[in-house]
Design a protein around this motif. Structure first.
Motif, PDB file in Angstrom:
ATOM      1  N   ARG A  22      -7.825  -8.343  -6.816  1.00  0.00           N
ATOM      2  CA  ARG A  22      -8.462  -7.164  -6.250  1.00  0.00           C
ATOM      3  C   ARG A  22      -8.797  -7.387  -4.773  1.00  0.00           C
ATOM      4  O   ARG A  22      -9.520  -8.300  -4.413  1.00  0.00           O
ATOM      5  CB  ARG A  22      -9.735  -6.838  -7.034  1.00  0.00           C
ATOM      6  N   SER A  23      -8.253  -6.544  -3.922  1.00  0.00           N
ATOM      7  CA  SER A  23      -8.551  -6.569  -2.495  1.00  0.00           C
ATOM      8  C   SER A  23      -8.596  -5.123  -2.021  1.00  0.00           C
ATOM      9  O   SER A  23      -7.603  -4.400  -2.131  1.00  0.00           O
ATOM     10  CB  SER A  23      -7.476  -7.349  -1.722  1.00  0.00           C
ATOM     11  N   LEU A  24      -9.738  -4.687  -1.521  1.00  0.00           N
ATOM     12  CA  LEU A  24      -9.917  -3.288  -1.177  1.00  0.00           C
ATOM     13  C   LEU A  24      -9.380  -2.930   0.197  1.00  0.00           C
ATOM     14  O   LEU A  24      -9.195  -1.757   0.496  1.00  0.00           O
ATOM     15  CB  LEU A  24     -11.402  -2.921  -1.259  1.00  0.00           C
ATOM     16  N   LEU A  25      -9.129  -3.915   1.036  1.00  0.00           N
ATOM     17  CA  LEU A  25      -8.637  -3.637   2.376  1.00  0.00           C
ATOM     18  C   LEU A  25      -7.725  -4.736   2.872  1.00  0.00           C
ATOM     19  O   LEU A  25      -8.139  -5.888   3.004  1.00  0.00           O
ATOM     20  CB  LEU A  25      -9.808  -3.458   3.358  1.00  0.00           C
ATOM     21  N   LYS A  26      -6.490  -4.374   3.135  1.00  0.00           N
ATOM     22  CA  LYS A  26      -5.547  -5.234   3.823  1.00  0.00           C
ATOM     23  C   LYS A  26      -5.079  -4.468   5.052  1.00  0.00           C
ATOM     24  O   LYS A  26      -5.101  -3.229   5.073  1.00  0.00           O
ATOM     25  CB  LYS A  26      -4.347  -5.580   2.934  1.00  0.00           C
ATOM     26  N   THR A  27      -4.668  -5.175   6.068  1.00  0.00           N
ATOM     27  CA  THR A  27      -4.190  -4.507   7.276  1.00  0.00           C
ATOM     28  C   THR A  27      -2.928  -5.160   7.796  1.00  0.00           C
ATOM     29  O   THR A  27      -2.701  -6.357   7.593  1.00  0.00           O
ATOM     30  CB  THR A  27      -5.250  -4.533   8.402  1.00  0.00           C
ATOM     31  N   ARG A  34      -1.458  -0.778  17.004  1.00  0.00           N
ATOM     32  CA  ARG A  34      -2.308  -0.056  16.052  1.00  0.00           C
ATOM     33  C   ARG A  34      -2.432  -0.828  14.738  1.00  0.00           C
ATOM     34  O   ARG A  34      -1.576  -1.648  14.403  1.00  0.00           O
ATOM     35  CB  ARG A  34      -1.733   1.334  15.763  1.00  0.00           C
ATOM     36  N   GLN A  35      -3.488  -0.521  13.983  1.00  0.00           N
ATOM     37  CA  GLN A  35      -3.714  -1.138  12.680  1.00  0.00           C
ATOM     38  C   GLN A  35      -3.419  -0.134  11.580  1.00  0.00           C
ATOM     39  O   GLN A  35      -3.802   1.034  11.661  1.00  0.00           O
ATOM     40  CB  GLN A  35      -5.171  -1.595  12.578  1.00  0.00           C
ATOM     41  N   LEU A  36      -2.708  -0.588  10.565  1.00  0.00           N
ATOM     42  CA  LEU A  36      -2.431   0.222   9.387  1.00  0.00           C
ATOM     43  C   LEU A  36      -3.125  -0.443   8.203  1.00  0.00           C
ATOM     44  O   LEU A  36      -2.892  -1.622   7.914  1.00  0.00           O
ATOM     45  CB  LEU A  36      -0.927   0.316   9.140  1.00  0.00           C
ATOM     46  N   ALA A  37      -3.995   0.302   7.527  1.00  0.00           N
ATOM     47  CA  ALA A  37      -4.773  -0.251   6.408  1.00  0.00           C
ATOM     48  C   ALA A  37      -4.189   0.206   5.071  1.00  0.00           C
ATOM     49  O   ALA A  37      -3.670   1.319   4.953  1.00  0.00           O
ATOM     50  CB  ALA A  37      -6.232   0.190   6.523  1.00  0.00           C
ATOM     51  N   TYR A  38      -4.293  -0.663   4.094  1.00  0.00           N
ATOM     52  CA  TYR A  38      -3.788  -0.344   2.762  1.00  0.00           C
ATOM     53  C   TYR A  38      -4.490  -1.226   1.741  1.00  0.00           C
ATOM     54  O   TYR A  38      -5.201  -2.172   2.077  1.00  0.00           O
ATOM     55  CB  TYR A  38      -2.270  -0.558   2.688  1.00  0.00           C
ATOM     56  N   ARG A  39      -4.312  -0.910   0.488  1.00  0.00           N
ATOM     57  CA  ARG A  39      -4.724  -1.800  -0.590  1.00  0.00           C
ATOM     58  C   ARG A  39      -3.632  -1.789  -1.646  1.00  0.00           C
ATOM     59  O   ARG A  39      -2.827  -0.846  -1.710  1.00  0.00           O
ATOM     60  CB  ARG A  39      -6.072  -1.409  -1.199  1.00  0.00           C
ATOM     61  N   GLU A  40      -3.594  -2.836  -2.436  1.00  0.00           N
ATOM     62  CA  GLU A  40      -2.591  -2.951  -3.489  1.00  0.00           C
ATOM     63  C   GLU A  40      -3.263  -3.101  -4.840  1.00  0.00           C
ATOM     64  O   GLU A  40      -4.316  -3.728  -4.965  1.00  0.00           O
ATOM     65  CB  GLU A  40      -1.690  -4.164  -3.250  1.00  0.00           C
ATOM     66  N   TYR A  41      -2.638  -2.510  -5.853  1.00  0.00           N
ATOM     67  CA  TYR A  41      -3.106  -2.717  -7.226  1.00  0.00           C
ATOM     68  C   TYR A  41      -1.943  -2.490  -8.185  1.00  0.00           C
ATOM     69  O   TYR A  41      -0.851  -2.097  -7.765  1.00  0.00           O
ATOM     70  CB  TYR A  41      -4.303  -1.813  -7.551  1.00  0.00           C
ATOM     71  N   GLY A  42      -2.177  -2.764  -9.452  1.00  0.00           N
ATOM     72  CA  GLY A  42      -1.115  -2.646 -10.442  1.00  0.00           C
ATOM     73  C   GLY A  42      -0.534  -3.998 -10.790  1.00  0.00           C
ATOM     74  O   GLY A  42      -1.242  -5.012 -10.795  1.00  0.00           O
ATOM     75  N   ALA A  43       0.758  -4.032 -11.087  1.00  0.00           N
ATOM     76  CA  ALA A  43       1.442  -5.257 -11.499  1.00  0.00           C
ATOM     77  C   ALA A  43       1.913  -6.045 -10.278  1.00  0.00           C
ATOM     78  O   ALA A  43       2.638  -5.518  -9.440  1.00  0.00           O
ATOM     79  CB  ALA A  43       2.633  -4.913 -12.393  1.00  0.00           C
ATOM     80  N   VAL A  77       4.258  -1.141 -12.040  1.00  0.00           N
ATOM     81  CA  VAL A  77       4.271  -0.690 -10.648  1.00  0.00           C
ATOM     82  C   VAL A  77       3.326  -1.543  -9.812  1.00  0.00           C
ATOM     83  O   VAL A  77       2.185  -1.802 -10.204  1.00  0.00           O
ATOM     84  CB  VAL A  77       3.856   0.792 -10.549  1.00  0.00           C
ATOM     85  N   ARG A  78       3.817  -1.983  -8.691  1.00  0.00           N
ATOM     86  CA  ARG A  78       3.005  -2.589  -7.644  1.00  0.00           C
ATOM     87  C   ARG A  78       2.688  -1.471  -6.653  1.00  0.00           C
ATOM     88  O   ARG A  78       3.532  -1.045  -5.877  1.00  0.00           O
ATOM     89  CB  ARG A  78       3.789  -3.713  -6.953  1.00  0.00           C
ATOM     90  N   LEU A  79       1.486  -0.948  -6.705  1.00  0.00           N
ATOM     91  CA  LEU A  79       1.106   0.227  -5.933  1.00  0.00           C
ATOM     92  C   LEU A  79       0.532  -0.192  -4.581  1.00  0.00           C
ATOM     93  O   LEU A  79      -0.404  -0.990  -4.512  1.00  0.00           O
ATOM     94  CB  LEU A  79       0.096   1.055  -6.725  1.00  0.00           C
ATOM     95  N   ILE A  80       1.083   0.345  -3.521  1.00  0.00           N
ATOM     96  CA  ILE A  80       0.627   0.085  -2.156  1.00  0.00           C
ATOM     97  C   ILE A  80       0.061   1.393  -1.621  1.00  0.00           C
ATOM     98  O   ILE A  80       0.811   2.313  -1.262  1.00  0.00           O
ATOM     99  CB  ILE A  80       1.785  -0.417  -1.279  1.00  0.00           C
ATOM    100  N   ALA A  81      -1.267   1.523  -1.630  1.00  0.00           N
ATOM    101  CA  ALA A  81      -1.934   2.753  -1.210  1.00  0.00           C
ATOM    102  C   ALA A  81      -2.327   2.633   0.257  1.00  0.00           C
ATOM    103  O   ALA A  81      -3.101   1.748   0.620  1.00  0.00           O
ATOM    104  CB  ALA A  81      -3.169   3.002  -2.074  1.00  0.00           C
ATOM    105  N   VAL A  82      -1.792   3.518   1.080  1.00  0.00           N
ATOM    106  CA  VAL A  82      -1.912   3.395   2.538  1.00  0.00           C
ATOM    107  C   VAL A  82      -2.862   4.462   3.097  1.00  0.00           C
ATOM    108  O   VAL A  82      -2.778   5.633   2.739  1.00  0.00           O
ATOM    109  CB  VAL A  82      -0.532   3.544   3.205  1.00  0.00           C
TER     110      VAL A  82
END
Length: 299
Positions: A22-27, A34-43, A77-82
């Motif tokens: 679990r990581s709520l913020l990756k960049t 510029r910085q693009l933020a995302y988080r990942e969840y799932g498999a 699914v490896r979900l990458i939410a941006v």
């Protein structure tokens, strides 16, 4: 580019998917700084799907509440939410278009060493997902859409005016005012939600308006109300499209127009469903999208 971390059912006989830490913020730092933020969840080893949230949502959006992570992992699914520019941890970019945003996503996928991925979008995330699919045809293998906004300018018939309070070309100032009002109304309504959901809802909208409603939220409306800048016919991958017949936020006509103009779209229009369809059809759309983009024969 550099990355930093700041803080469906599985076929019988298959091992349980390995869920991600679990990581709520990756960049990721983009080429222009510029910085693009995302988080990942799932498999952790699942099929990669880049998810584009709705207006006044963020990477923190939890479509299935506390079951989101496990249900997504169950779809393999490896979900990458941006976070889009101007939302959450992603730097606002006044010159953002659907076309140059695809370049941002290409940089993100390169940094994550992902050669092929699917995309998915909810509401205002829909046009962003389609733009990425159109402009990265060698990378994007399928697209899943939940209640997506449509190309109102191209649809004609007063579609822009109907969506944006009677204005044919709504200004940034008008859109920012509308977004701020909607955010306040949503935040007030969240206090009536089930106690276990209040924190998730607040976390999501807090990130959505972190930089101000005049940034990402207003920009979404601005881009939706103008020509999109790419041809729907350029989306060559399969598109799984779900929409509710009773959607009062995004008209069903938007989905019907997209289904008619996208080369490989399959539209499921559901009677009695509204704009929160994503909370009930998350697994269905993800499963169908992954099956279209990563067929068993290619696994």
């Amino acid at each position: 580019a550099t990355v930093s971390v700041l803080n469906c059912s599985v076929p019988a006989g298959s091992p349980a998917p390995r869920t991600m830490k679990r990581s709520l913020l990756k960049t990721v730092q983009l080429a222009d700084g510029r910085q693009l933020a995302y988080r990942e969840y799932g498999a952790a080893d699942g099929r990669p799907v880049v998810f584009f949230h709705g207006n006044l949502n963020s990477r923190m959006f939890q479509p299935l509440w506390q079951k989101t992570d496990d249900a997504t992992a169950g779809c393999n699914v490896r979900l990458i939410a941006v976070d889009r520019p101007g939302y959450g941890g992603s730097t606002h970019f006044e010159e953002k278009t659907y076309s140059n945003y695809a370049t941002d996503i290409a940089q993100l996928l390169k940094e994550l060493d992902i050669q092929r991925a699917a995309v998915a979008g909810y509401s205002s995330g829909g046009p962003n997902a389609l733009g990425v699919a159109a402009l990265l045809p060698e990378t994007i293998v399928a697209c899943g859409l939940f209640s997506p906004d449509g190309p109102y300018h191209a649809m004609g018939g007063g579609a822009v005016e109907k969506m944006f309070g009677g204005e044919a070309e709504p200004s940034y100032a008008t859109l920012a005012e509308r977004a701020a009002k909607s955010a306040a109304e949503l935040q007030a309504s969240y206090q009536k939600a089930k106690p276990e959901r209040v924190e998730m809802l607040n976390d999501d909208i807090s990130e959505a308006v972190k930089q101000g409603a005049d940034k990402g939220p207003a920009q979404d409306g601005y881009l939706e109300s103008r020509p999109w800048g790419f041809d729907l016919a350029a989306v060559r991958c399969p598109v799984v499209l779900y929409h509710g017949r009773d959607d009062k936020d995004v008209p069903p006509e938007a989905a019907e127009y997209l289904a008619e103009h996208l080369p490989q779209a399959a539209l499921t229009m559901i009677d009695g469903e509204n704009h929160s369809l994503v909370r009930r059809k998350w697994v269905d759309v993800l499963t169908a999208t992954v099956e279209k983009g990563f067929p068993a024969a290619a696994m």
